[in-house]
Design an enzyme around this catalytic site. Structure first.
Site, PDB file in Angstrom:
ATOM      1  N   HIS A  83      35.903 -40.531 -46.698  1.00  0.00           N
ATOM      2  CA  HIS A  83      36.508 -39.312 -46.147  1.00  0.00           C
ATOM      3  C   HIS A  83      38.024 -39.397 -46.310  1.00  0.00           C
ATOM      4  O   HIS A  83      38.602 -40.477 -46.233  1.00  0.00           O
ATOM      5  CB  HIS A  83      36.120 -39.182 -44.663  1.00  0.00           C
ATOM      6  CG  HIS A  83      36.494 -37.854 -44.094  1.00  0.00           C
ATOM      7  ND1 HIS A  83      37.786 -37.560 -43.709  1.00  0.00           N
ATOM      8  CD2 HIS A  83      35.769 -36.729 -43.877  1.00  0.00           C
ATOM      9  CE1 HIS A  83      37.811 -36.309 -43.274  1.00  0.00           C
ATOM     10  NE2 HIS A  83      36.609 -35.783 -43.365  1.00  0.00           N
ATOM     11  N   GLU A  96      36.043 -31.961 -50.474  1.00  0.00           N
ATOM     12  CA  GLU A  96      36.808 -31.522 -49.309  1.00  0.00           C
ATOM     13  C   GLU A  96      38.288 -31.492 -49.655  1.00  0.00           C
ATOM     14  O   GLU A  96      38.973 -32.529 -49.565  1.00  0.00           O
ATOM     15  CB  GLU A  96      36.589 -32.486 -48.145  1.00  0.00           C
ATOM     16  CG  GLU A  96      35.152 -32.646 -47.736  1.00  0.00           C
ATOM     17  CD  GLU A  96      35.038 -33.131 -46.292  1.00  0.00           C
ATOM     18  OE1 GLU A  96      34.523 -32.374 -45.473  1.00  0.00           O
ATOM     19  OE2 GLU A  96      35.504 -34.247 -46.006  1.00  0.00           O
ATOM     20  N   GLY A 122      40.501 -29.153 -41.200  1.00  0.00           N
ATOM     21  CA  GLY A 122      41.055 -28.993 -39.860  1.00  0.00           C
ATOM     22  C   GLY A 122      42.265 -28.073 -39.794  1.00  0.00           C
ATOM     23  O   GLY A 122      42.974 -28.028 -38.791  1.00  0.00           O
TER      24      GLY A 122
HETATM   25  P1  PGA Z   1      36.809 -29.375 -40.725  1.00  0.00           P
HETATM   26  O1  PGA Z   1      36.547 -30.880 -41.240  1.00  0.00           O
HETATM   27  O2  PGA Z   1      35.514 -28.648 -40.864  1.00  0.00           O
HETATM   28  O3  PGA Z   1      37.229 -29.536 -39.277  1.00  0.00           O
HETATM   29  O4  PGA Z   1      37.889 -28.808 -41.566  1.00  0.00           O
HETATM   30  C1  PGA Z   1      35.728 -31.148 -42.329  1.00  0.00           C
HETATM   31  C2  PGA Z   1      35.682 -32.628 -42.583  1.00  0.00           C
HETATM   32  O5  PGA Z   1      36.708 -33.303 -42.428  1.00  0.00           O
HETATM   33  O6  PGA Z   1      34.619 -33.186 -42.936  1.00  0.00           O
END
Ligand code: PGA
Length: 253
Positions: free
Chosen positions: A98, A170, A176
């Site tokens: 991640h 991502e 976030g």
């Molecule tokens: P988010 O996070 O949906 O809060 O943007 C996604 C993630 O970090 O897997």
């Protein structure tokens, strides 16, 4: 047909009792709705809550995954959790690489590669994250960055091993932040990732790989994102902490 997957990444949130309440609420919701038969839900709580969440589970509703694993097999590594431990708890999935782990804990592609190998040796399917930071997108280097992450993190695997890998794209600027990639931006990158897999492992393996989108995915945008031909689901952060939102996202298929 490749699986549609909606995975919740709880990150480092909630007390034990809040976590317990959240899973109960998710179960209640899931009992009231019918999901598409090809949709798999996964919940990835913090390590100390894995057993509690697993105990709730009827696997027909959701599977459980960890958020991280050690790159070492076992032994004197204080504070680490091994793939063998996760296997002994009968977990099926684990998030790897991640962007928060890459940024705050210096996880390199080589470490990601080692973790993926350990997980597969213990029959756990890795959900491998990739994605560029804002500055890389602004300088149009997103494809180069993702290609490096995928190549160096995954292409040491045999085709047979790779068949158990799930990928999550991502874009770091969307995590976030409330700023989501547009469906076109997501599709463009997902199609690119699938083409890399096809080049290395062949079209059949590529066609069978689930590629999830992550980054401010919520009920209001999930449908449009999941409608893209190469978007096979989502890795959900913030919205996975609300039972209604998490289940609504899974219903977007
Ligand atoms: P988010 O996070 O949906 O809060 O943007 C996604 C993630 O970090 O897997």
């Amino acid at each position: 047909m490749r699986k549609h997957i909606v995975a919740g990444n709880w990150k480092m949130n909630m007390t034990f009792s809040e976590a317990d309440d959240l899973v109960s609420a998710i179960m209640d919701k899931l009992e009231q709705v019918t999901l598409d038969a090809n949709t798999q839900m996964i919940i990835c709580p913090p390590f100390p809550y894995l057993e509690m969440v697993s105990d709730f589970g009827d696997e027909s509703y959701f599977s459980v995954g960890a958020q991280n694993v050690s790159d070492q097999e076992g032994g004197a590594y204080t504070g680490e959790v091994s793939a063998a431990m996760l296997e002994s708890m009968e977990l099926d999935y684990c998030i790897v690489g991640h962007s928060e782990r890459r940024a705050y804990y210096h996880e390199t592609d080589a470490i990601v590669a080692a973790k993926v190998k350990r997980l597969l040796a213990h029959y756990i399917r890795p959900i491998v994250c990739c994605g560029e930071v804002l500055e890389e997108r602004e300088s149009n280097r997103q494809f180069e960055v993702v290609k490096r992450q995928i190549t160096d993190g995954l292409f040491h695997l045999t085709a047979e091993e790779f068949a158990d890998v799930i990928i999550a794209y991502e874009p770091v600027w969307a995590i976030g932040t409330g700023k989501t990639a547009t469906p076109d931006q997501a599709e463009e990158m997902h199609a690119f990732i699938r083409s890399l897999i096809a080049e290395h492992y062949g079209q059949e393996v590529a066609d069978n790989t689930s590629i999830l989108y992550g980054g401010s995915c919520k009920p209001s945008n999930a449908k449009e994102l999941f409608a893209q031909p190469d978007v096979d689901g989502g890795l959900i952060g913030g919205a996975s902490l609300k039972a209604d939102d998490f289940v609504a996202i899974a219903q977007a298929f």
